[in-house]
Design an enzyme around this catalytic site. Structure first.
Site, mmCIF file in Angstrom:
data_model
loop_
_atom_site.group_PDB
_atom_site.id
_atom_site.type_symbol
_atom_site.label_atom_id
_atom_site.label_comp_id
_atom_site.label_asym_id
_atom_site.label_seq_id
_atom_site.Cartn_x
_atom_site.Cartn_y
_atom_site.Cartn_z
ATOM 1 C CG MET A 165 -1.883 -1.202 1.197
ATOM 2 S SD MET A 165 -3.403 -0.935 2.115
ATOM 3 C CE MET A 165 -2.771 -0.579 3.735
ATOM 4 C CG HIS A 203 8.381 0.310 6.175
ATOM 5 N ND1 HIS A 203 8.621 -1.047 6.189
ATOM 6 C CD2 HIS A 203 7.049 0.450 6.403
ATOM 7 C CE1 HIS A 203 7.491 -1.686 6.439
ATOM 8 N NE2 HIS A 203 6.522 -0.802 6.566
ATOM 9 C CG HIS A 258 6.811 -1.884 2.251
ATOM 10 N ND1 HIS A 258 6.726 -0.753 3.024
ATOM 11 C CD2 HIS A 258 5.570 -2.437 2.277
ATOM 12 C CE1 HIS A 258 5.490 -0.611 3.471
ATOM 13 N NE2 HIS A 258 4.766 -1.622 3.055
ATOM 14 C CD GLN A 287 -5.994 -3.839 2.628
ATOM 15 O OE1 GLN A 287 -5.857 -4.354 1.525
ATOM 16 N NE2 GLN A 287 -5.028 -3.867 3.530
ATOM 17 N N GLY A 326 5.004 -10.305 4.061
ATOM 18 C CA GLY A 326 5.766 -10.176 5.302
ATOM 19 C C GLY A 326 5.116 -10.955 6.438
ATOM 20 C CG ASP A 378 0.635 -7.351 7.781
ATOM 21 O OD1 ASP A 378 -0.215 -6.664 8.330
ATOM 22 O OD2 ASP A 378 1.717 -6.866 7.349
ATOM 23 N NE ARG A 393 -3.085 1.590 9.582
ATOM 24 C CZ ARG A 393 -3.410 0.565 8.788
ATOM 25 N NH1 ARG A 393 -2.697 -0.552 8.841
ATOM 26 N NH2 ARG A 393 -4.426 0.646 7.952
HETATM 27 P P1 AMP Z 1 1.408 -2.958 3.488
HETATM 28 O O1 AMP Z 1 1.971 -1.918 2.600
HETATM 29 O O2 AMP Z 1 1.317 -2.577 4.919
HETATM 30 O O3 AMP Z 1 0.125 -3.557 2.936
HETATM 31 O O4 AMP Z 1 2.462 -4.159 3.476
HETATM 32 C C1 AMP Z 1 2.869 -4.747 2.261
HETATM 33 C C2 AMP Z 1 3.673 -5.983 2.572
HETATM 34 O O5 AMP Z 1 4.821 -5.622 3.335
HETATM 35 C C3 AMP Z 1 2.889 -7.019 3.398
HETATM 36 O O6 AMP Z 1 3.180 -8.320 2.892
HETATM 37 C C4 AMP Z 1 3.438 -6.813 4.766
HETATM 38 O O7 AMP Z 1 3.370 -7.979 5.571
HETATM 39 C C5 AMP Z 1 4.884 -6.459 4.477
HETATM 40 N N1 AMP Z 1 5.484 -5.765 5.607
HETATM 41 C C6 AMP Z 1 5.009 -4.655 6.234
HETATM 42 N N2 AMP Z 1 5.795 -4.328 7.281
HETATM 43 C C7 AMP Z 1 6.786 -5.263 7.335
HETATM 44 C C8 AMP Z 1 7.897 -5.483 8.199
HETATM 45 N N3 AMP Z 1 8.159 -4.687 9.230
HETATM 46 N N4 AMP Z 1 8.689 -6.551 7.943
HETATM 47 C C9 AMP Z 1 8.427 -7.367 6.902
HETATM 48 N N5 AMP Z 1 7.396 -7.216 6.042
HETATM 49 C C10 AMP Z 1 6.583 -6.177 6.255
#
Ligand code: AMP
Length: 281
Positions: free
Chosen positions: A30, A34, A37, A61, A147, A150, A187
Site C-alpha cells: 500500500m 520502508h 517492504h 480492506q 511479510g 501480517d 502506520r
Molecule cells: P502494506 O503496505 O502494509 O500492505 O504491506 C505490504 C507488505 O509488506 C505485506 O506483505 C506486509 O506484511 C509487508 N510488511 C510490512 N511491514 C513489514 C515489516 N516490518 N517486515 C516485513 N514485512 C513487512
C-alpha cells in the site's frame, strides 16, 4: 522501471516479461515504503528474474471508521526507492481502475477471515483476499512475497491460493524491526515521540513470552498472562488482542507443542499496531 496505472497496460507488461522466459516475482504493497517492504523486494530480486511491485491503498480492506483517507501516500519517494532497488514494473492504479463502478464480487476465505485482526476489523481480510486475487490475475506472477509482520494475512493468502488452485508460489519473509524492536509499519508515521516509546510495549510483551517459553513454560494461558502483564504496565496503549494460535488454522492452542503464533494488536492513541513471534515448540 516501467510505471503502469491501468490493468490493461500492467497485464501486457507482465506478459511481455514472462514471454521472455523470465520468472516474475510480485510484491503487493500500500506504499509509504520502508525497509520491511524493501526486504520483500530484495527477496523477490534474489529468487526471480524480474520484479513487479504494486502500490494501491485498497479501500475494501479499511473499515468505515479507519484511516483510509489519511493513510500516507508519498508516491514520488516510493517510486524513487523502487527505482533504486532495480524493480522492473510498478503498478499504481487509481481506485476506479481496480474497482469499476458496480463491482460486487469478493473472494472470502471463510472462518480464517474472522480470526485475530478479522475479529476487530470486520471485512478487512475479505478486502485483502479480493484485491490480492485481482492482482494475481492481472500480474500472473510466478511467486509473490509477503511479510510475516501480517502473519494472519500470510496464512489466509496461502489458504486462498491452495483452495483456488492459483499457480503462484507464496514466500513469507521475516519481520523487519527498528533497532529498538518496534516492527516497521507505514502506520508508525502517525506516532508522536511519546507514543513511539509507548509502542515498544508490543515487542516487549512478545519478548517476555519468548523468555518464559525458553525457560520451559508451555501452557498458552500462562504465556498470554505474562504478555498481558507487560501491557498492563503501559496503560496508554489499549490492548486489542493477545493470542497464541496455530499458524495454519489460526485456532487458539492451549499447549505449545509445535510452531505457535503469538500475535498481538493494540491501539497507541488512534493508531492500531500489530506484532507477532512464532514459538518453535
Ligand atoms: P502494506 O503496505 O502494509 O500492505 O504491506 C505490504 C507488505 O509488506 C505485506 O506483505 C506486509 O506484511 C509487508 N510488511 C510490512 N511491514 C513489514 C515489516 N516490518 N517486515 C516485513 N514485512 C513487512
Amino acid at each position: 522501471m516501467k510505471l503502469c496505472s491501468t490493468v490493461a497496460a500492467m497485464r501486457a507488461a507482465c506478459r511481455a516479461v514472462r514471454g521472455q522466459g523470465k520468472r516474475l516475482g510480485f510484491v503487493p504493497t500500500m506504499g509509504a515504503l520502508h525497509e520491511g517492504h524493501l526486504s520483500l523486494v530484495r527477496a523477490a530480486k534474489a529468487r526471480c528474474d524480474a520484479v513487479a511491485v504494486s502500490i494501491f491503498v485498497n479501500p475494501t480492506q479499511f473499515g468505515p471508521k479507519e484511516d483510509l483517507a489519511k493513510y500516507p501516500r508519498p508516491f514520488e519517494r516510493d517510486h524513487e526507492l523502487l527505482e533504486q532497488e532495480g524493480v522492473e514494473l510498478l503498478f499504481a492504479p487509481p481506485v476506479e481502475e481496480m474497482y469499476p463502478a458496480g463491482a460486487v464480487t469478493y473472494v472470502t476465505v471463510e472462518g480464517l477471515s474472522e480470526k485475530l485482526c478479522g475479529r476487530s476489523r470486520p471485512g478487512h481480510f475479505r478486502g485483502v483476499t479480493t484485491v490480492v486475487a485481482k492482482l494475481f490475475h492481472i500480474i500472473e506472477p510466478d511467486a509473490a512475497f509477503f511479510g510475516q509482520k501480517d502473519a494472519a494475512q500470510a496464512t489466509i493468502i496461502r489458504r486462498m491460493v491452495r483452495d483456488l488452485n492459483l499457480p503462484v508460489e507464496i514466500v513469507v519473509c521475516p519481520i523487519v524491526r527498528e533497532p529498538d524492536g518496534l516492527a516497521m509499519s507505514s502506520r508508525n508515521a502517525y506516532l508522536d515521540a511519546q507514543q513511539r516509546k509507548s509502542a515498544l510495549v508490543l515487542s516487549r510483551s512478545l519478548k517476555e513470552v519468548q523468555n518464559l517459553f525458553d525457560r520451559g513454560e508451555r501452557k498458552a494461558s500462562r504465556l498470554i498472562e505474562a504478555g498481558k502483564q507487560v501491557f498492563a504496565q503501559e496503560p496508554s496503549v489499549r490492548l486489542d488482542y493477545f493470542e497464541i494460535v496455530d499458524p495454519d488454522t489460526l485456532e487458539a492452542i492451549s499447549e505449545v507443542h509445535g510452531p505457535a503464533l503469538v500475535a498481538v494488536a493494540g491501539f497507541v492513541g488512534n493508531t492500531r499496531l500489530i506484532d507477532n513471534i512464532v514459538l518453535q515448540g
